[in-house]
Scaffold this motif. Structure first.
Motif, short mmCIF file in Angstrom:
data_model
loop_
_atom_site.label_atom_id
_atom_site.label_comp_id
_atom_site.label_asym_id
_atom_site.label_seq_id
_atom_site.Cartn_x
_atom_site.Cartn_y
_atom_site.Cartn_z
N VAL A 34 44.80 19.59 -38.99
CA VAL A 34 44.66 18.36 -39.76
C VAL A 34 46.28 18.20 -40.30
O VAL A 34 46.62 16.86 -40.14
CB VAL A 34 43.89 18.79 -41.14
N ALA A 35 47.08 19.31 -40.30
CA ALA A 35 48.34 18.97 -40.81
C ALA A 35 48.95 18.23 -39.73
O ALA A 35 49.82 17.56 -39.72
CB ALA A 35 48.91 20.40 -41.05
N ASP A 51 51.50 23.29 -37.43
CA ASP A 51 51.62 24.01 -36.19
C ASP A 51 52.71 23.28 -35.27
O ASP A 51 52.30 22.35 -34.85
CB ASP A 51 50.06 24.12 -35.51
N ARG A 52 53.76 23.79 -35.19
CA ARG A 52 54.82 23.35 -34.33
C ARG A 52 54.33 23.08 -32.81
O ARG A 52 55.05 21.93 -32.28
CB ARG A 52 56.25 23.78 -34.54
N LYS A 53 53.73 23.92 -32.36
CA LYS A 53 53.46 23.96 -30.91
C LYS A 53 52.40 22.75 -30.69
O LYS A 53 52.42 22.22 -29.68
CB LYS A 53 52.67 25.27 -30.69
N LEU A 54 51.74 22.28 -31.79
CA LEU A 54 50.85 21.11 -31.59
C LEU A 54 51.79 19.82 -31.85
O LEU A 54 51.54 18.92 -31.15
CB LEU A 54 49.67 21.07 -32.53
N LEU A 55 52.67 19.98 -32.63
CA LEU A 55 53.40 18.64 -33.19
C LEU A 55 54.48 18.37 -32.20
O LEU A 55 54.62 17.21 -31.85
CB LEU A 55 54.01 19.03 -34.53
N VAL A 79 48.02 17.63 -24.98
CA VAL A 79 48.13 17.16 -26.16
C VAL A 79 49.00 15.80 -26.33
O VAL A 79 48.80 15.01 -27.06
CB VAL A 79 48.89 18.27 -27.09
N PHE A 80 49.98 15.66 -25.39
CA PHE A 80 50.78 14.59 -25.20
C PHE A 80 50.05 13.42 -24.69
O PHE A 80 50.03 12.27 -25.47
CB PHE A 80 52.00 14.84 -24.17
N PHE A 87 51.24 14.74 -39.86
CA PHE A 87 52.48 14.45 -39.35
C PHE A 87 52.59 13.49 -38.40
O PHE A 87 53.42 12.47 -38.25
CB PHE A 87 53.07 15.56 -39.07
N PHE A 88 51.95 13.63 -37.14
CA PHE A 88 51.90 12.55 -36.03
C PHE A 88 51.84 11.19 -36.61
O PHE A 88 52.29 10.31 -36.46
CB PHE A 88 50.85 13.01 -35.06
N LEU A 89 50.61 11.15 -37.25
CA LEU A 89 50.08 9.79 -37.96
C LEU A 89 51.12 8.85 -38.73
O LEU A 89 51.42 7.90 -38.50
CB LEU A 89 48.93 9.57 -38.30
N LEU A 90 51.78 9.97 -39.53
CA LEU A 90 52.91 9.16 -40.01
C LEU A 90 54.23 8.84 -39.53
O LEU A 90 54.70 7.50 -39.68
CB LEU A 90 53.37 10.56 -41.33
N ILE A 91 54.60 9.55 -38.44
CA ILE A 91 55.34 9.04 -37.36
C ILE A 91 55.12 7.80 -36.47
O ILE A 91 55.82 6.81 -36.66
CB ILE A 91 55.76 10.23 -36.48
N GLN A 92 53.86 7.84 -36.22
CA GLN A 92 53.49 6.71 -35.30
C GLN A 92 53.09 5.38 -36.24
O GLN A 92 53.57 4.50 -35.71
CB GLN A 92 51.99 7.06 -34.54
#
Length: 278
Positions: free
Chosen positions: A191-192, A81-85, A155-156, A196-201
């Protein structure tokens, strides 16, 4: 450098067998929880610290989180969900920078034993906090009549706190999971984005880990040795996520929280004191 340098972190005295067995189980659980729940640091972090000690435990999990995150992102790539990411990406940078300052303060002074003790307390204390958050997630979700739709600012903010916690303790995903539950999102919706967030962080946080000497070639090598176990766990987690209901999803979450709770209590008691019992 000899090959022994790569596996020596996995056979920590005084109980090398305990360190190895628990490290292997935790590596499997890392893959399973990341692919199955989009989370898991709240249990794997204290478990790996219990297995290998504070510095090596944090470093090994930090490295394993990268390939585990890649697998999780690939498995859930169609559900992003790009709005969340979108607000989560800058949050990863802000929270990691703040977490790096705290990590520096934890290890900048004091004897090695004292530094390890501080890090164990931080990992254990945060894990216990996350046990409480998920245990009371339903009450938190209903507090004040519910959270309503998610906002970019919200979310931020929660993403920044998660990134800070991930940097100092390799855990914190219950923060964002409970936030999403409070705002009425189901697991397939978040979950998705979490993956993606955790991979970046987790990639960004390797910079302060290297700069502060937490991560070095020895424990990085140990993480690579454990990676095939993590791949197996990731495959198992994908199967679980595919067939699980929201009820079974959170039932497993609670099981892992209980495991995280007991491992955190042991760390607060003292890893060396616990191992001395054997």
């Amino acid at each position: 450098m000899s090959f022994e340098a790569f596996y020596s972190p996995l056979i920590q005295p005084p109980l090398p067998w305990f360190s190895l067995v628990l490290a292997v189980f935790t590596a499997w659980l890392m893959g399973f929880s990341r692919s199955g729940l989009g989370a898991g640091g709240f249990v794997v972090s204290p478990l790996m610290v219990l297995a290998l000690g504070a510095s090596d435990g944090l470093a090994v999990i930090a490295v394993i989180m990268i390939p585990a995150g890649c697998l999780g992102c690939w498995q859930h790539r169609k559900n992003v969900d790009r709005k969340l990411l979108t607000p989560l990406i800058p949050a990863a940078f802000v929270g990691t920078a703040l977490g790096a300052l705290i990590l520096w303060a934890l290890i900048a002074s004091g004897e090695e034993a004292a530094v390890h003790e501080r890090m164990e307390y931080v990992v254990a204390g945060l894990s216990l906090l996350y046990v409480a958050l998920v245990s009371f997630r339903d009450k938190i979700a209903k507090l004040g009549g519910g959270g309503g739709p998610t906002t970019s600012k919200g979310v931020f903010a929660v993403g920044s706190l998660l990134a800070l916690s991930q940097t100092v303790a390799n855990s914190g995903s219950p923060l964002i999971t409970v936030y999403f539950v409070r705002h009425g999102l189901e697991k397939k919706q978040f979950v998705a984005a979490q993956n993606f967030f955790l991979l970046i962080q987790n990639t960004i946080k390797l910079i302060p880990f290297l700069a502060l000497g937490v991560l070095h070639i020895g424990n990085a090598g140990a993480a690579l040795i454990l990676f095939p176990i993590t791949m197996l766990g990731s495959w198992n987690g994908k199967q679980f996520n595919r067939v699980s209901t929201d009820k079974s999803f959170f039932t497993l979450y609670i099981v892992l929280l209980v495991l995280g709770f007991f491992s955190s209590v042991i760390l607060l008691w003292g890893r060396s004191d616990f191992l001395a019992l054997f």
